[in-house]
Design a protein around this motif. Structure first.
Motif: not given
Length: 541
Positions: A18-29
């Protein structure tokens, strides 16, 4: 934003994801995080996410049971498997339950981005109004997803598309797009055009889906491996040549082939098998044709690997380095990797873990014997081992590291690939007015283009193409300030064939257009290129 549910019984894994990976940049939440499949099922009853990322081995309801439930009750939800168990049995079950992606522990940022970029692409297509799609494309997507098989209209359309063909076989083709090349949409369009030209004589539909090309082979008789093997190799070579001729730099081309089936209702199964076959590029390299049927035999009746011999080879490897016998290092390195590669019992993650184990043992033994080794930071080395996409790249890096250790501290270069980077920069400095291709430099350095691209980005902090453009713009700035040449002439002098593209890159690098640069009388050192080598650059997590 697409909603993601994370399911893993280890809290530190959930927190790190949840804290490390760039979810938002890839369009995820990430909208939910639970410790087992039972808790996940409760959340699914309350509301459905777009994607579930689940571990396999969990108490209560495990990941495969959860995937099966989702496949049957919520077919629109994508499932990504997260596990340290990379063997055929689990992957085979995952294929049956429509799992779309696989992530191995410990997680690597590059692999995460690749998988979730593909997931975002599939979700985008799923949510697009089917009325905006070409009717054939919409039908092919439904076939890949295995949906709508009981609908009369679906059957009528499929029959019209495939004619009297009873037998099908799905092929996927993943073309590595080198960093800094054409935009993704133009890249995909070019691949589609070239592929349609090749396969039209067999009336085989093609589709770009899930970040790779899909070819729908069909015939009135069974489609054997022997029937299509040579043809697939020709297609791979033709596609690479056509892309190169069109000025689109391509890396490796990996082709995965699903099994042949009687009946178009099995297209989704063959497609998932093709994806699984394509994932074996780690062993075969990023320029291979891999048949799913060849993989099953390697894992049927999997037994526990006999680690005694491998552990002995690790000891020999460590001893050869500490005695500084470079010949013995090469010999031990070859034997160590050959044991894992040829046994067919070691998974991708096994090989990564054993390579890490040998590296750590080497550092420990050197410390015990008070032998100084100028090695990269331990964590950096382990992340590098985990991050390689092919076995070839891992073996090459390992051999270079061990050989440097055995030669002694004085000859060791602490920055990974430093001599390659310096040689590449020197080449660019001498050849920037001409066409500079990453593949040509990699060939001169005798290393894999993908590996070179990776170490160049890690060492310099920028993509190779961006670096070349930076050198050209720096030279152009000098010419604009020091000479009276026309700007269009300067553009050609520094290697830009397209004047509008030169203007765009010049403004991006300097902040002003070439005309403004000359009008303001700015000296060439008005802006500076970043030339330092970054020792702590990280591409993986």
């Amino acid at each position: 934003m697409y909603k993601v549910l994370i399911v893993d019984d280890e809290k530190h894994v959930r927190d790190r994801m949840m804290q490390t990976f760039p979810w938002g940049e890839l369009g995820f939440e990430v909208t939910g995080s639970v410790e087992n499949g039972g808790e996940a099922l409760k959340l699914l009853r309350a509301g459905t996410p777009d994607l579930v990322c689940t571990d396999i081995m969990m108490p209560d309801v495990n990941g495969l049971e959860l995937a099966k439930h989702i496949h049957e009750q919520h077919p629109r939800i994508k499932v990504v498997i997260l596990s340290a168990y990379d063997d055929f049995k689990y992957a085979q079950d995952a294929i049956r339950y429509g799992v779309k992606g696989y992530l191995l522990k410990p997680l690597v940022k590059g692999e995460f981005i690749e998988v979730f970029r593909r997931m975002a692409d599939e979700l985008d297509r799923d949510n697009r109004d089917e009325g905006q799609l070409n009717r054939q494309e919409a039908l092919l997507i439904r076939l890949l997803k295995g949906s709508g098989r009981d609908e009369g209209e679906w059957q009528r359309q499929a029959t019209a598309l495939f004619g009297p063909a009873r037998y099908i076989r799905i092929v996927i083709c993943a073309v590595e797009q080198l960093a800094g090349t054409e935009p993704s949409s133009l890249w995909q369009q070019a691949i589609m055009r070239k592929s349609q030209e090749f396969w039209k004589r067999l009336f085989a539909p093609v589709l770009f889906y899930g970040n790779h090309l899909v070819v729908f082979l069909h015939d009135t008789r069974p489609i054997s491996k022997q029937d299509i093997k040579d043809q697939l190799h020709r297609f791979k070579e033709r596609l690479h040549d056509d892309l190169t001729a069109a000025g689109l730099a391509a890396g490796g081309i990996t082709i995965g082939v699903g099994n042949a089936y009687d009946g178009i209702e099995h297209i989704a199964k063959s497609y998932n098998e093709a994806i699984y076959a394509g994932s074996f590029q780690f062993f075969r390299g990023k320029d291979a044709v891999i048949f799913k049927q060849d993989l099953a035999g390697s894992f049927d009746g999997v037994r526990k690997a006999d680690d005694d011999r491998l552990n002995g080879l690790i000891d020999e490897l460590v001893d050869s380095v500490l005695t500084r016998s470079e010949h013995e290092v090469v010999k031990a390195h070859t034997a160590f990797f050959a044991e894992m590669e040829q046994s067919a019992l070691y998974s991708i993650q096994d090989i990564r873990m054993k390579s890490s184990e040998a590296y750590l043992l080497l550092l420990l033994k050197a410390k015990e014997k008070k032998i100084g080794l100028a090695a990269p930071k331990k964590q950096e080395a382990l992340e590098t081992i985990q991050g390689f996409g092919t076995l070839h790249e891992l073996k090459l890096w390992y051999r270079q590291e061990l050989a440097a250790f055995s030669r002694g501290r004085e000859e060791y270069k602490p920055v990974e690939g430093n001599r390659y980077i310096l040689a590449a920069k020197d080449y660019v400095e001498k050849h920037y007015p001409n066409k500079v291709r990453l593949e040509e430099i990699a060939e001169q350095l005798h290393i894999n283009p993908s590996y070179f691209s990776s170490i160049f980005k890690k060492a310099t902090g920028e993509n190779f193409i961006d670096y070349v453009n930076g050198v050209r713009i720096a030279k152009a700035a000098q010419f604009i300030y020091q000479t009276d040449h026309k700007i269009s002439e300067i553009s050609m002098m520094v290697g830009f064939d397209n004047f509008s593209y030169f203007n765009k890159i010049f403004k991006k690098k300097t902040g002003v257009t070439p005309l403004m640069y000359r009008a303001q009388g700015l000296p060439e050192h008005h802006w500076e290129r970043r030339e330092e080598v970054h020792e702590d650059a990280e591409d993986e997590v």
